[in-house]
Design a protein around this motif. Sequence first.
Motif, mmCIF file in Angstrom:
data_model
loop_
_atom_site.group_PDB
_atom_site.id
_atom_site.type_symbol
_atom_site.label_atom_id
_atom_site.label_comp_id
_atom_site.label_asym_id
_atom_site.label_seq_id
_atom_site.Cartn_x
_atom_site.Cartn_y
_atom_site.Cartn_z
ATOM 1 N N SER A 37 0.840 -1.185 0.000
ATOM 2 C CA SER A 37 0.000 0.000 0.000
ATOM 3 C C SER A 37 0.874 1.232 0.000
ATOM 4 C CB SER A 37 -0.884 0.033 1.242
ATOM 5 O OG SER A 37 -0.097 0.253 2.391
ATOM 6 N N HIS A 38 0.251 2.340 -0.286
ATOM 7 C CA HIS A 38 0.905 3.627 -0.139
ATOM 8 C C HIS A 38 0.824 3.983 1.348
ATOM 9 C CE1 HIS A 38 2.379 7.230 -2.168
ATOM 10 N NE2 HIS A 38 1.825 7.900 -1.183
ATOM 11 N N ASP A 40 -0.119 5.370 4.799
ATOM 12 C CA ASP A 40 -1.353 5.945 5.342
ATOM 13 C C ASP A 40 -2.637 5.339 4.778
ATOM 14 O OD1 ASP A 40 -0.627 7.503 7.370
ATOM 15 O OD2 ASP A 40 -0.613 9.403 6.248
ATOM 16 N N THR A 44 -1.134 -0.765 8.621
ATOM 17 C CA THR A 44 -0.908 -1.137 10.021
ATOM 18 C C THR A 44 -2.222 -1.495 10.705
ATOM 19 O OG1 THR A 44 0.873 0.477 10.021
ATOM 20 C CG2 THR A 44 0.214 -0.392 12.151
ATOM 21 N N THR A 45 -3.216 -0.690 10.451
ATOM 22 C CA THR A 45 -4.531 -0.932 11.041
ATOM 23 C C THR A 45 -5.061 -2.288 10.590
ATOM 24 O OG1 THR A 45 -4.897 1.441 10.852
ATOM 25 C CG2 THR A 45 -6.817 0.093 11.356
ATOM 26 N N LYS A 160 -11.372 2.558 4.165
ATOM 27 C CA LYS A 160 -11.874 3.854 4.664
ATOM 28 C C LYS A 160 -13.215 4.247 4.060
ATOM 29 C CE LYS A 160 -7.175 5.497 5.552
ATOM 30 N NZ LYS A 160 -6.290 6.640 5.725
ATOM 31 N N ASP A 162 -15.837 4.396 5.547
ATOM 32 C CA ASP A 162 -16.562 5.198 6.541
ATOM 33 C C ASP A 162 -16.284 6.684 6.365
ATOM 34 O OD1 ASP A 162 -13.873 4.667 7.282
ATOM 35 O OD2 ASP A 162 -14.309 5.394 9.309
ATOM 36 N N ARG A 163 -15.435 7.011 5.383
ATOM 37 C CA ARG A 163 -15.169 8.415 5.077
ATOM 38 C C ARG A 163 -15.749 8.746 3.715
ATOM 39 N NH1 ARG A 163 -8.981 9.572 6.446
ATOM 40 N NH2 ARG A 163 -9.081 9.405 8.710
ATOM 41 N N ALA A 275 -11.036 -0.745 7.607
ATOM 42 C CA ALA A 275 -10.137 -1.503 8.488
ATOM 43 C C ALA A 275 -10.313 -1.084 9.934
ATOM 44 C CB ALA A 275 -8.687 -1.314 8.052
HETATM 45 P P1 G4P Z 1 -0.263 2.699 7.105
HETATM 46 O O1 G4P Z 1 0.224 1.623 7.991
HETATM 47 O O2 G4P Z 1 -0.697 2.228 5.758
HETATM 48 O O3 G4P Z 1 0.641 3.878 7.005
HETATM 49 O O4 G4P Z 1 -1.622 3.271 7.720
HETATM 50 P P2 G4P Z 1 -2.216 3.203 9.188
HETATM 51 O O5 G4P Z 1 -2.810 1.887 9.445
HETATM 52 O O6 G4P Z 1 -1.240 3.747 10.148
HETATM 53 O O7 G4P Z 1 -3.426 4.201 8.996
HETATM 54 C C1 G4P Z 1 -3.250 5.542 8.592
HETATM 55 C C2 G4P Z 1 -4.355 6.394 9.178
HETATM 56 O O8 G4P Z 1 -5.608 5.984 8.607
HETATM 57 C C3 G4P Z 1 -4.502 6.229 10.683
HETATM 58 O O9 G4P Z 1 -4.942 7.448 11.202
HETATM 59 C C4 G4P Z 1 -5.631 5.209 10.801
HETATM 60 O O10 G4P Z 1 -6.308 5.311 12.032
HETATM 61 C C5 G4P Z 1 -6.504 5.633 9.647
HETATM 62 N N1 G4P Z 1 -7.389 4.562 9.164
HETATM 63 C C6 G4P Z 1 -7.056 3.273 8.867
HETATM 64 N N2 G4P Z 1 -8.142 2.592 8.456
HETATM 65 C C7 G4P Z 1 -9.187 3.462 8.482
HETATM 66 C C8 G4P Z 1 -10.581 3.339 8.182
HETATM 67 O O11 G4P Z 1 -11.093 2.296 7.816
HETATM 68 N N3 G4P Z 1 -11.316 4.474 8.315
HETATM 69 C C9 G4P Z 1 -10.794 5.660 8.747
HETATM 70 N N4 G4P Z 1 -11.608 6.686 8.854
HETATM 71 N N5 G4P Z 1 -9.488 5.791 9.056
HETATM 72 C C10 G4P Z 1 -8.696 4.705 8.925
HETATM 73 P P3 G4P Z 1 -3.957 8.447 11.918
HETATM 74 O O12 G4P Z 1 -4.788 9.593 12.369
HETATM 75 O O13 G4P Z 1 -2.786 8.726 11.055
HETATM 76 O O14 G4P Z 1 -3.411 7.599 13.109
HETATM 77 P P4 G4P Z 1 -4.127 7.281 14.485
HETATM 78 O O15 G4P Z 1 -3.911 8.505 15.280
HETATM 79 O O16 G4P Z 1 -5.545 6.992 14.201
HETATM 80 O O17 G4P Z 1 -3.386 6.106 15.012
#
Ligand code: G4P
Length: 547
Positions: A37-38, A40, A44-45, A160, A162-163, A275
């Motif tokens: 993935s790119h 963010d 990780t989630t 994502k 949910d966005r 996720a």
């Molecule tokens: P990465 O490893 O690919 O870099 O991504 P990561 O899982 O760290 O997710 C990047 C950001 O996207 C995180 O927010 C994470 O909470 C958010 N995210 C992941 N999956 C979803 C989803 O299904 N919906 C939404 N709305 N957000 C999602 P962040 O603010 O950068 O970190 P954190 O403060 O939440 O930990």
Amino acid sequence: SIPDDLPAGEAGAAPRAANAELIASEVARRRTFGIISHPDAGKTTLTEKLLLFSGAIQLAGTVKARKSGRHATSDWMEIEKQRGISVASSVMQFEYRDHVINLLDTPGHQDFSEDTYRVLTAVDSALMVIDAAKGVEAQTIKLLNVCRMRNTPIVTFMNKMDRETRDPLELLDEVESVLDIQCAPITWPIGMGKSFRGVYHLLRDEIMLFTPGSERADQTFEVIQGLDNPRLVEMFPQEIDQLKMEVELVHGASHPFDLDAFLAGRQTPVFFGSAINNFGVREILNALLDWAQPPRERDATVRSVQPTELPFSGFVFKIQANMDPAHRDRIAFLRVCSGRFERGMKIKHLRLNRDIKVSSVVTFMASSREQVEQAYAGDIIGLPNHGNMQIGDSFSEGEMLQFTGIPYFAPDFFRSVRIKNPLKIKQLHKGLQQLGEEGAVQVFKPVNSSDLILGAVGVLQFEVVASRLMNEYGVDAVFEGTSISSARWVSCEDKKMLADFEKSSAGHHLAHDAAGNLAYLATSGVNLKLTQERWPKITFHATREHS
Ligand code: G4P
């Protein structure tokens, strides 16, 4: 065919057959995949949710916490923290539905793509995570191209939902045109953002209702059977007509799922979800178990190797230092390609033609180091490395099997190295040698000078190397720009021709890399082109495999 040089004591038809059966069944239940993935997009989630299903971790937040815990422990990881990227990639093994899953994490930042590329040589399938608000991003394109080199099957997760996201049809179009792979949607989203209602499963004709929340693995989502179910009209009077229309459109316009096309890497099944809400995650894990293949045969120089062969074999695809600062060691990650690995067994390091007895081997069971008792094809084991293992090295029980397809890529960026304290020259050489073997950077020693030239596929690598030289080897190094613009490994069947080349004026551009291979360091595209024209019998390689 199964070679019959079994270790003493195990000879005899009955145990041999039992052994073969055990190995075959262990191989059949293994799946080894990487997530691409790119940064963010949610890798990780998603990793965390996958581990949650397996019971490998109990509570969400563990992987994230581990990620940040690691930051605090070593200084060079500070760079990672500052930039919010994942420099290191790691391996997690867990069980789910009686399968053993090896999940290989890949660093998403483009500056570490070389490491990522090699991780992808050790997987059998890949999970591509796309941020549905952003669509296909730069790093995804590069990684997918690497998967394509080996026709790796790919499952796609549009994250994502949910966005507010982009239009789902448009997303599929983009994947098809930009990544040049057919999309077969398996689930289809109902709404997005605040009005995200769930997904419709196109193969099962059922709707899974979305509810936010993510903490527990056993979270189940309500399922409504059939698009014509009257309950849907009650629940979603606004959305139902739109959904029916879209589903009709999707059925008509997109490709139906085709297992063979997926396995050939020509088609990707696409799932929508979120996720962070653990929504749609179980579906992708099931898809990887049901559709992706167990470990396949691997090519070696002399023949291809079946995963079910009795003798053990494997190759090193990654070397990493300081996984755990308490251990301060370097670990060679080896992908098992055949047979059974048992702790304490003797294996042959083929490049050095030397037997080693491996008594302390590690794997990474979700959150802690554990001793591996045995491992089968598809598994990744960590061998302690005291500096004599290199990326691409093969190991076996004796047969000379050099596995192929583990590439080094010609660097695009170059620096010359100077140190502030000349007394530290030995430490500098040692540090660069080790970092070179790890693949953190490529080190070239020009034949005509005592300089050291570093090459990288991304400039951030230089920062990491400078910081690690300081922290791990006590060397304060200064990196300076050079006139070099590209590097090519050179080879020639005709030894005399190669010797002439080395003696000619072009010879001033030659250097040896950390593994001793000859490379041409060009000062410009024109310089490279002219040299190639002048020496048509010399081959200039943009990638090299194991020496
Ligand atoms: P990465 O490893 O690919 O870099 O991504 P990561 O899982 O760290 O997710 C990047 C950001 O996207 C995180 O927010 C994470 O909470 C958010 N995210 C992941 N999956 C979803 C989803 O299904 N919906 C939404 N709305 N957000 C999602 P962040 O603010 O950068 O970190 P954190 O403060 O939440 O930990």
